[in-house]
Structures are given as C-alpha cells and as structure tokens.
Motif scaffolding. Structure first.
Motif, PDB file in Angstrom:
ATOM      1  N   UNK A 128      11.192   4.518   1.082  1.00  0.00           N
ATOM      2  CA  UNK A 128      11.458   5.779   0.387  1.00  0.00           C
ATOM      3  C   UNK A 128      10.260   6.214  -0.453  1.00  0.00           C
ATOM      4  N   UNK A 129       9.683   5.265  -1.157  1.00  0.00           N
ATOM      5  CA  UNK A 129       8.528   5.598  -2.000  1.00  0.00           C
ATOM      6  C   UNK A 129       7.344   6.051  -1.149  1.00  0.00           C
ATOM      7  N   UNK A 130       7.175   5.410  -0.007  1.00  0.00           N
ATOM      8  CA  UNK A 130       6.071   5.801   0.874  1.00  0.00           C
ATOM      9  C   UNK A 130       6.300   7.201   1.443  1.00  0.00           C
ATOM     10  N   UNK A 131       7.565   7.508   1.718  1.00  0.00           N
ATOM     11  CA  UNK A 131       7.889   8.842   2.244  1.00  0.00           C
ATOM     12  C   UNK A 131       7.482   9.939   1.261  1.00  0.00           C
ATOM     13  N   UNK A 132       7.494   9.596  -0.023  1.00  0.00           N
ATOM     14  CA  UNK A 132       7.194  10.609  -1.039  1.00  0.00           C
ATOM     15  C   UNK A 132       5.732  10.558  -1.484  1.00  0.00           C
ATOM     16  N   UNK A 133       4.958   9.627  -0.914  1.00  0.00           N
ATOM     17  CA  UNK A 133       3.628   9.371  -1.468  1.00  0.00           C
ATOM     18  C   UNK A 133       2.504  10.063  -0.700  1.00  0.00           C
ATOM     19  N   UNK A 134       1.713  10.900  -1.390  1.00  0.00           N
ATOM     20  CA  UNK A 134       0.553  11.520  -0.743  1.00  0.00           C
ATOM     21  C   UNK A 134      -0.472  10.469  -0.336  1.00  0.00           C
ATOM     22  N   UNK A 135      -0.545   9.378  -1.107  1.00  0.00           N
ATOM     23  CA  UNK A 135      -1.487   8.304  -0.789  1.00  0.00           C
ATOM     24  C   UNK A 135      -1.123   7.655   0.545  1.00  0.00           C
ATOM     25  N   UNK A 147       0.832  -1.211   0.000  1.00  0.00           N
ATOM     26  CA  UNK A 147       0.000   0.000   0.000  1.00  0.00           C
ATOM     27  C   UNK A 147       0.861   1.253   0.000  1.00  0.00           C
ATOM     28  N   UNK A 148       0.353   2.275  -0.664  1.00  0.00           N
ATOM     29  CA  UNK A 148       1.044   3.564  -0.680  1.00  0.00           C
ATOM     30  C   UNK A 148       2.275   3.558  -1.557  1.00  0.00           C
ATOM     31  N   UNK A 166      -5.414   6.099   9.599  1.00  0.00           N
ATOM     32  CA  UNK A 166      -5.136   5.148  10.689  1.00  0.00           C
ATOM     33  C   UNK A 166      -5.038   5.867  12.025  1.00  0.00           C
ATOM     34  N   UNK A 167      -4.401   7.018  11.979  1.00  0.00           N
ATOM     35  CA  UNK A 167      -4.241   7.801  13.200  1.00  0.00           C
ATOM     36  C   UNK A 167      -5.610   8.184  13.758  1.00  0.00           C
ATOM     37  N   UNK A 168      -6.526   8.575  12.824  1.00  0.00           N
ATOM     38  CA  UNK A 168      -7.879   8.951  13.238  1.00  0.00           C
ATOM     39  C   UNK A 168      -8.576   7.787  13.921  1.00  0.00           C
ATOM     40  N   UNK A 195       0.550   9.033   2.937  1.00  0.00           N
ATOM     41  CA  UNK A 195       0.276  10.035   3.969  1.00  0.00           C
ATOM     42  C   UNK A 195      -1.196   9.948   4.378  1.00  0.00           C
ATOM     43  N   UNK A 196      -2.045   9.819   3.362  1.00  0.00           N
ATOM     44  CA  UNK A 196      -3.480   9.718   3.595  1.00  0.00           C
ATOM     45  C   UNK A 196      -3.813   8.450   4.408  1.00  0.00           C
TER      46      UNK A 196
END
Ligand SMILES: *Cc1c(COP(=O)(O)O)cnc(C)c1O
Length: 396
Positions: A376-383, A301-302, A391-393, A385-386
């Motif tokens: 690295x790819x996840x760090x750059x991904x707006x998806x 994912x992401x 999950x945090x919510x 982040x979403x």
C-alpha cells in the motif's frame, strides 16, 4: 485485534519475578540503606545482594559495580571519568565508532569541545568494526577506546574480546556500552579484558531508571554526584532500592537462561527474516550471523519508515524505524548511514526486536500484516514509481 510488542530493544516488560521481588521494597520495606537500625539494614542488604548478583553475571567483583539511573548515565560517567584520567597524563585522544548510541556520541562531542580528539571508526557494510582498525588508530595520545557491545538498531555484535586484548596490550582503557548485550549474550569482563561496561535494567525485564557501571578495580573513577557515601562515595544519593533489587533479580534470571532464551528468540527472528525477505526490493541491515538473537532490521525500498510504523501501529504492532523521528528531523539514522545505506533506502527501515515473551503467533501475525502495508505504501510513493520506471528502462 492482536497486540504484538516487537520493540524490546527500546524497552522490555518487567518480569513476574522482578515485580514480586520489588513489591516489598515499595511497601513495607521502605528503610533507608544508610540507616544504622536493622530496618534500614534490610534495605542495605538487599542493595548489596543485587550488587553481588550484577557482579556475578558479568564475572566482576562486587566492589566494581556502581548503580546508576540507567545506561545513559553509566555511559556519560565512564567516558567523563576515563577522559579525566587521560587528561591527567596529557593523553587526549579517544577512539570510538560511527554508530554508537547518542549517550556515547553526544558525550564525545562535548569532550571534543573541551579539547579531546576523537577517532570515529568505520563499521563497514556489515556493521562490524575491524579489530585491525582499532589497533591502527591507537597512538601514544590515546586514553580510551569505547565501542558498543552490540548495536541497538541493527543488532550487530562487535569483536569485543579481540578489542579488549589489543587495548590491554597497549595499556589503553577499554569501555563498552553493553546495554543491548547484557542479559542476552554471555559476557565476562575479566576474560574479555573489559575495563568499564555500561548496562541498563529496562532492556532485560527490570524497571526503567536503573542501571550500572562496572569499573575495574584500580581505575580511579571520578565522582559523579557529590554528597553522601553511597556507591563508595562516587555517586551520592539515597539508592533506588526497588529498582536495584529488580536489576539484581533480572540479571540473575537472564544469565541463568541465556542459551535457551537465545535459541528461542533467534528462531523467531529467523522466521521473521525468512518471511520478510520474500518482499521484493528489501535488504537485511547488518551482519546476518554476528547479531543479537532478537534483532531484525531491514530496509524496504520505496517505503517511508514513519508511515510504516504508523500503519503497523494501527494493526497493533509496536515496531521501530531507524529514522530519527524523535529529533524531529527527517534524516535517516546515523547507524544506517554508517553502514553505507543511501538516504532513500535508509528511510524505509524497520527494526523489530523480539524478546522472550514473543511467540510464533506474534511472528506470523507480523508476517501477515507487513506485506500488504508495504504494498500500500509503495502504491502511494512517488519514489517507488521512480524505482519501477528505472527498472523498466533497464529491462527494455
Ligand atoms: C537503551 C540504550 C542506552 C540508554 O539506556 P537508558 O537506560 O535508557 O539510559 C544506551 N546505549 C544503548 C546501546 C541502548 O540501547
């Protein structure tokens, strides 16, 4: 840097045995198999020996094997021929699945334009067609069932013997695209009631541009190419002698070592799964058990599949993603959608297909480079982040 070839479902390296067997037919033995003098007959005998080798590997008869330019041609030919036979009897219904190779799907689409009706069966979340669904879909109008032996993206192996039994009892032709299966899992066309089967040499260490269609004796196979008497007059044109010789050697070698190869390759594949499953927000695509020995398919994912491939390439790893990058579209593959994956998940897919020449070191190297790339790819991904925000919510 290491070079790791992990895309054996796309194509394989030519084996040493195949190379050595082919060499004389690229050099001094250049005779035409149709020539009557003995120089030509040497080439003829080589082609017929290969035909016997292919037949033996499948449990078929020599006269049931037709050489083609590969899997796509065999698929096109089988479907067209079966449709023609059906049409003659007024039967214009074909049953297939949603996740076939495009050589099948696009031929079916062409047949639909010509008035055939096609039922595309569901393959469910595990990527396996239900035998009962095949049985339920068969009507008096059905002329053909075509279901792949094993899927090229997610590696799931279909219940071919059961489907064969049903088709036989209902008197419906059964074709299987076995391009991913031949040379990797045991096949017996008679025992499994398979009427037609497609295979391709370059998926099991023969050369590209050669394959075969098995067509059970008694089924009238429509001519594919008009001209000379080659391939029992059904596919004219001077034979690809070196390719055919290599195909015979490759299929013989592979069937002689099926079990030990499967054991070795699946152990490597399991090591990959075990390591990669530690990456968070990942999932395995397709059934874990009923699966080709060398197939690894996961979604992260992401992560964007194409970027993942490019970064693996920079680390010397040849891999593949399910995204339809070749077609220039950004849609995820029809295979991943067919097992119910959402678009955004399917985008983060990775297929690694291992073969006999891969080593534990290859696997360990992949497992070393893969997690940091995904991070690295996840760090750059707006998806991504979403996903993290959601999950945090939830956890708040
Ligand atoms: C590779 C492949 C084909 C096409 O075979 P070619 O020899 O490349 O034409 C067809 N079906 C499946 C399942 C494949 O994996």
């Amino acid at each position: 840097m290491r070079f790791v070839y992990a895309d054996n479902a796309a194509t394989t390296a030519v084996s040493e045995n195949v190379k050595n067997a082919i060499l004389p037919y690229l050099t001094e033995q250049y005779g035409n198999p149709s020539s009557l003098y003995s120089f030509g007959q040497t080439a003829f005998r080589a082609v017929e020996k290969a035909r016997q080798q292919v037949a033996d590997a499948l449990g078929a008869k020599k006269e049931e094997i037709y050489f083609t330019s590969g899997g796509s041609e065999a698929d096109n030919w089988a479907l067209r021929a079966a449709a023609k036979l059906g049409e003659k009897k007024g039967k214009k219904h074909i049953i297939s699945t949603k996740f076939e190779h495009h050589a099948i799907l696009h031929t079916l689409a062409a047949l639909e334009k010509e008035g055939f009706k096609v039922t595309y069966l569901d393959v469910y979340e595990n990527g396996i067609v239900k035998t009962q669904d095949v049985e339920n879909a068969i009507t008096d109008e059905t002329c053909l069932v075509t279901i792949m032996y094993a899927n090229n993206e997610i590696g799931t192996v279909q219940p071919i013997s059961e489907i064969g039994k049903i088709c036989q009892s209902k008197g419906v032709l059964f074709h299987t695209d076995a391009v991913q299966a031949v040379g990797h899992i045991a096949i017996d066309v008679k025992e499994q009631n398979i009427d037609m089967l497609s295979l391709s040499g370059h998926k099991f260490h023969a050369t590209k541009g050669v394959g075969a269609l098995y067509c059970r004796k008694g089924i009238l196979l429509e001519n594919l190419i008009h001209g000379g008497a080659q391939e029992r007059g059904r596919r004219a044109g001077t034979e690809n002698v070196p390719g055919i010789v290599g195909l015979g050697v490759a299929i013989t070698d592979m069937t002689a070592h099926l079990e030990e190869n499967a054991k070795k390759v699946s152990a490597l594949r399991d090591r990959l799964f075990e390591g990669a499953s530690k990456i968070s927000h990942s999932r395995i695509n397709g059934d874990r058990e009923s699966r080709l020995p060398g197939n690894f398919s996961m979604c992260f994912e992401g992560v964007e599949g194409e970027s993942l491939l490019l970064m693996l390439d920079m680390k010397g790893v040849c891999a593949s993603s399910g995204s339809a990058c070749t077609s220039g579209s950004l849609d995820p593959s029809h295979v991943l959608l067919s097992i119910g994956l959402k678009h955004e998940v399917a985008h983060g897919s990775l297929r690694l297909s291992l073969g006999e020449y891969n080593t534990e070191e290859d696997v360990d190297y992949i497992l070393e480079v893969l997690p940091p790339i995904i991070e690295r790819l996840r760090d750059m991904s707006p998806l991504w982040e979403h996903i993290m925000e959601e999950e945090a919510k939830k956890n708040a």
